[in-house]
Motif scaffolding. Structure first.
Motif, PDB file in Angstrom:
ATOM      1  N   ALA A 220       1.585  -8.206  -3.074  1.00  0.00           N
ATOM      2  CA  ALA A 220       0.959  -7.767  -1.823  1.00  0.00           C
ATOM      3  C   ALA A 220       2.012  -7.218  -0.861  1.00  0.00           C
ATOM      4  N   ASP A 221       3.172  -7.842  -0.822  1.00  0.00           N
ATOM      5  CA  ASP A 221       4.254  -7.385   0.048  1.00  0.00           C
ATOM      6  C   ASP A 221       4.724  -5.995  -0.366  1.00  0.00           C
ATOM      7  N   PHE A 222       4.886  -5.781  -1.690  1.00  0.00           N
ATOM      8  CA  PHE A 222       5.292  -4.456  -2.188  1.00  0.00           C
ATOM      9  C   PHE A 222       4.243  -3.396  -1.837  1.00  0.00           C
ATOM     10  N   TYR A 223       2.969  -3.716  -2.047  1.00  0.00           N
ATOM     11  CA  TYR A 223       1.908  -2.758  -1.722  1.00  0.00           C
ATOM     12  C   TYR A 223       1.874  -2.479  -0.222  1.00  0.00           C
ATOM     13  N   GLY A 224       2.117  -3.510   0.581  1.00  0.00           N
ATOM     14  CA  GLY A 224       2.140  -3.301   2.019  1.00  0.00           C
ATOM     15  C   GLY A 224       3.268  -2.382   2.448  1.00  0.00           C
ATOM     16  N   ASP A 225       4.444  -2.554   1.842  1.00  0.00           N
ATOM     17  CA  ASP A 225       5.570  -1.674   2.176  1.00  0.00           C
ATOM     18  C   ASP A 225       5.253  -0.228   1.792  1.00  0.00           C
ATOM     19  N   ALA A 226       4.666  -0.034   0.613  1.00  0.00           N
ATOM     20  CA  ALA A 226       4.306   1.322   0.184  1.00  0.00           C
ATOM     21  C   ALA A 226       3.263   1.926   1.114  1.00  0.00           C
ATOM     22  N   PHE A 227       2.297   1.114   1.524  1.00  0.00           N
ATOM     23  CA  PHE A 227       1.261   1.588   2.442  1.00  0.00           C
ATOM     24  C   PHE A 227       1.874   2.036   3.770  1.00  0.00           C
ATOM     25  N   LYS A 228       2.808   1.258   4.286  1.00  0.00           N
ATOM     26  CA  LYS A 228       3.443   1.617   5.558  1.00  0.00           C
ATOM     27  C   LYS A 228       4.212   2.925   5.454  1.00  0.00           C
ATOM     28  N   GLN A 229       4.839   3.171   4.304  1.00  0.00           N
ATOM     29  CA  GLN A 229       5.646   4.379   4.167  1.00  0.00           C
ATOM     30  C   GLN A 229       4.794   5.640   4.158  1.00  0.00           C
TER      31      GLN A 229
END
Length: 879
Positions: A220-229
């Protein structure tokens, strides 16, 4: 099944690698087995590119192996060829992977003469194909899970490598798909998907809930970082953002679900309910916002069942307080994935096609080393030749050895006769005159080649400047003036060399004119030569004197020194040493080559002893010449001095000097001829280099012009303006609002499944309006006896009045006939006739039953029925 994002491949235009690379090989390496091997390797490299980029690739490991092998070969060949805009110019054209183009403009593409650009795009395709292969894996078994995790991590590493190297590899703004922001986001997405695969593996292996929760939370943390970018950037397809948001919520929900199991085991029933409630809210968010992309029905049911059971137990048994979500303890994270490091070779069985070819850095160092070696050899040989010429000049000024041989005073000295025969054997005056005659032609040919080469550069640069002034900032390629600076410097150097050669030719011609008369005399027959030399009184009394013997001994020693120099010269020219191994070792160890530091000690070691021998020879000659001059003074004092003897000695001196000048002039002219011929080959290579770069620039110019024309065609011809409100078409009630502009087509492998709409049937022809029917009038109107039956045929229901409300979905009433409704598509009583365009057949009455009245004459209405309003359309609208 879980939804995963995969990346489409870039498309490349065809590039002919054979012609430019083969030309470089043939001009750089001598004809032989080595050159043939390199030419075959060039053919193989071209085939490898066609296999990797010239055809569609299957989503299989074998296709990925081809791409990786081509990438490895590019990495291996890059340092071995001078790939650049002004040397070995190869233009590679690639299209944007995410841009599908428009009707008039085509897709966005970029053409660059850079091997780094080709490497970047090939690595992008390898990462994209790895993501596609991973998304095709069967995640229900261990092999599929392991393969998916492996390829997602490879894709993440490849995208990350592009992010770190793309700007330095291109030296200009890249297309959107390979920009650092885009590939950085893709790298994070691939890493998140690899982490999700590990979460699925842990779930299928039924590992501890604490471990699974940490894995899910990390995903979830990885997906959140990608979403923010990519949240505020339009560099990825529009389908990616909602999938990332959904995946972030789903992974968080999974983490909360498994952490709730852990809370239950620790008898923290309030925490269990709080986590399940949070998970239910997350899943509900996905179901309401992103259901088009990701299905969470199974997960939602699982969470809701667990939540219902937990609430029931807590309400009846535990009565534990349910905390707020913000008060819950944070779930830990466990990253089991790591982007694969991109260190060639990446393919499993890679073999360098140009394994024996040394890198360009080594080739350049070898070229400088060979230049230093040639300078050393020329310096030593030139020093010895200058000393020999000095010796010959001193002896000629003393008329030696002719003075010792001319004691009779009336015959040709033996040395003069040998010199005359030598000149005749070498071709005499004719050979020198022919060489002098050829020099201007060779010079003119070289000047024409150089002028033509520079003119090509001038013409192309003028065109480039004209287009740059026309398009201004849009003409965003490297200016030709900057690109051609090294070539123009090289051309100026060649012109300077030619100017110096012309001066040297003039010096040789002047020297020839000075000694031409004496050389012609030496070319005459022996009797004419003897007659041309003045006779003098005999000096036979000196034949047995000691001074004559001393002079002859000294001259013999000088001859020995000359012969020794010839031997030393041959040994110096024969010295060889392969420095390539030394340079390769230094390159592998330090990553760079300090040529001067490595070459100078080696040259001193090889030629130090020869330098000492040359200096010893010079000192010996200097001592002997001093002794010869002293002995000659004594010899001259003993000779009988008179006018005739002085004249004879002067002629003999001139003849000896003419011979030496002939030898030197012949050598200079032959060297000049060889110089011009060698320079012609060098200038032809320079011309080919200029021609190649001009051709590449013209190709790039045409591509850029085409792109500019397409971009201009896509631009609006007038500024945007606001449409008046009364001209805008109101949207149908309940219709979803659509964003302005066309919706782009999906640009990833992930495509939501949309049910296909049935194909509409052809429109039926217009029909007359249905008759009105009054049940009461029909009941009271008597049927005449003997009239044809008018009732419906047996088995048909009696006609009834239309219902007050249509069955099924509501249909709008027709304005001209209140109470009548448009019939639904599922029912059309005239379909059989309308489909085949059949005429109405007269009704065949059943015996014993009344039939329908026949049709009225053409143009007349049905009797007893209301007239159709004038200027009205048919009752049934066209379907």
């Amino acid at each position: 099944m879980a939804t995963f994002i995969s990346v489409p491949l870039k498309k490349s235009s065809e590039v002919d690698l054979v012609k430019p690379l083969s030309k470089f090989v043939t001009t750089t390496y001598p004809t032989g087995e080595e050159q043939g091997e390199y030419l075959r390797a060039v053919e193989e490299l071209n085939k490898l590119r066609r296999n990797a980029l010239g055809r569609p690739l299957d989503k299989h490991e074998s296709s990925l192996e081809i791409l990786l092998r081509y990438y490895d070969q590019l990495c291996a060949v890059e340092p071995k060829f001078p790939f650049s805009e002004n040397q070995l110019c190869l233009t590679f054209t690639w299209k944007d992977a995410f841009d599908k183009g428009s009707l008039f403009g085509g897709s966005v593409k970029l053409a660059l003469a850079s091997l780094g650009y080709e490497k970047t795009c090939v690595l992008f395709n390898a990462a994209a194909l790895a993501s596609q292969i991973a998304s095709e894996q069967n995640l229900d078994n261990d092999e599929g899970l392991k393969a998916a995790a492996k390829y997602y991590q490879l894709a993440s590493g490849a995208f990350g490598h592009i992010k770190d190297t793309v700007l330095s590899a291109l030296n200009r703004e890249p297309t959107m798909d390979i920009s650092p922001e885009t590939v950085g986001t893709l790298s994070l997405i691939m890493l998140a998907q690899a982490q999700e695969v590990f979460f699925l593996k842990a779930t299928s292996d039924k590992m501890k809930d604490a471990v699974i929760a940490k894995l899910a939370n990390q995903a979830a943390d990885f997906y959140g970082d990608a979403f923010k970018q990519c949240q505020y950037k339009d560099n990825l397809p529009k389908e990616v953002l909602p999938v990332l948001a959904a995946k972030h919520c789903i992974m968080q929900a999974n983490a909360e679900l498994h952490q709730s199991v852990l809370a239950k085991q620790k008898k923290r029933f309030g925490e269990e309910i709080a986590r399940l409630q949070h998970a239910a809210e997350l899943v509900k968010t996905v179901a309401t916002r992103y259901d088009e992309y990701v299905s969470v029905k199974d997960l939602s049911d699982k969470i809701n069942r667990a939540l219902t059971a937990a609430k029931k137990d807590n309400d009846f048994i535990y009565h534990d307080r349910v905390p707020e979500v913000k008060d819950l303890e944070h779930i830990g994270k466990a990253a089991l994935v790591k982007a694969t490091a991109i260190t060639p070779p990446l393919s499993q069985k890679f073999t360098d096609l140009f394994e024996k070819m040394v890198p360009m850095a080594v080739q350049q160092s070898m070229s400088i080393y060979n230049s230093r070696k040639s300078e050393t050899v020329n310096r030593l040989v030139g020093t010895m030749r200058e000393a020999t010429n000095l010796c010959n000049g001193v002896l000629a000024s003393l008329n030696l050895p002719a003075a010792l041989e001319d004691l009779s005073g009336d015959s040709i000295p033996q040395s003069i006769a040998e010199k005359a025969r030598s000149i005749v054997q070498q071709g005499g005056l004719q050979s020198i005159e022919q060489l002098i005659k050829d020099l201007p032609e060779l010079l003119t040919r070289n000047r024409e080649i150089l002028d033509e080469s520079l003119k090509m550069l001038d013409d192309e640069e003028a065109t480039d400047n004209e287009l740059r002034s026309k398009f201004n900032q849009r003409w965003n390629r490297t200016p030709s003036g900057d690109l051609y600076k090294p070539l123009r410097a090289e051309g100026a150097n060649f012109r300077n060399v030619l100017d110096k050669a012309v001066q040297a030719d003039q010096v040789v011609k002047d020297r020839y004119n000075t000694h031409c008369e004496m050389i012609a005399l030496l070319c005459k027959p022996e009797n004419e030569l003897n007659a041309a030399i003045p006779s003098a009184n005999p000096t036979k009394t000196l034949q047995g004197s000691e001074v004559v013997n001393v002079l002859r001994a000294q001259l013999a020693q000088l001859d020995e020194i000359k012969k020794e120099r010839e031997t030393i010269e041959g040994e110096i020219k024969a010295v060889t040493f392969d420095m390539s191994t030394t340079f390769l070792t230094a390159l592998a160890k330090d990553g760079a080559i300090n040529e001067e530091q490595l070459s100078l000690p080696q040259l001193d070691q090889m030629y130090g002893s020869y330098n000492q021998r040359v200096q010893t020879s010079l000192r010996s000659q200097e001592e002997l010449l001093g002794q010869v001059q002293t002995a000659h003074q004594e010899f001259s004092s003993l000779k009988q001095s008179n006018t005739e003897a002085n004249q004879r000695e002067e002629v003999l001196k001139k003849l000896a000097s003419a011979h030496d000048s002939y030898v030197e002039i012949s050598s200079n002219l032959r060297e000049g001829t060889k110089f011009y011929n060698d320079l012609t080959e060098i200038l032809l290579k320079f011309q080919n280099k200029c021609s190649d770069i001009v051709f590449a620039r013209k190709t790039e110019r045409d591509e850029l012009l085409k792109e500019l024309q397409q971009s201009i065609a896509r631009e609006p011809s007038a500024p945007s303006f606001n449409v008046p409100a009364y001209q805008s078409t109101p949207a149908a009630p309940g219709a979803a609002t659509t964003p302005a502009g066309p919706t782009p087509a999906p640009r990833t492998v992930f495509n939501p499944q949309v049910p296909q709409q049935p194909q509409a049937k052809p429109n039926p022809p217009a029909r007359p309006p249905p008759p009105t029917f009054n049940p009461q009038a029909a009941a009271t109107t008597p049927v005449p006896t003997g009239a044809p039956p008018t009732g419906p045929p047996g088995g048909n229901p009696p006609p009834v009045a239309p219902p007050t409300q249509a069955q099924g979905p509501p249909y709008p009433t027709y304005q001209g006939y209140p109470g009548y409704y448009q019939m639904p598509m599922g029912y059309n009583p005239y379909a059989a006739y309308g489909q085949y365009n059949m005429p109405y057949m007269p009704y065949q009455a059943t015996p014993g039953q009344a039939g329908y009245p026949g049709a009225p004459p053409a143009g007349q209405p049905y009797p007893g029925y209301p007239q159709q309003p004038p200027q009205q359309q048919p009752f049934y609208p066209q379907q």
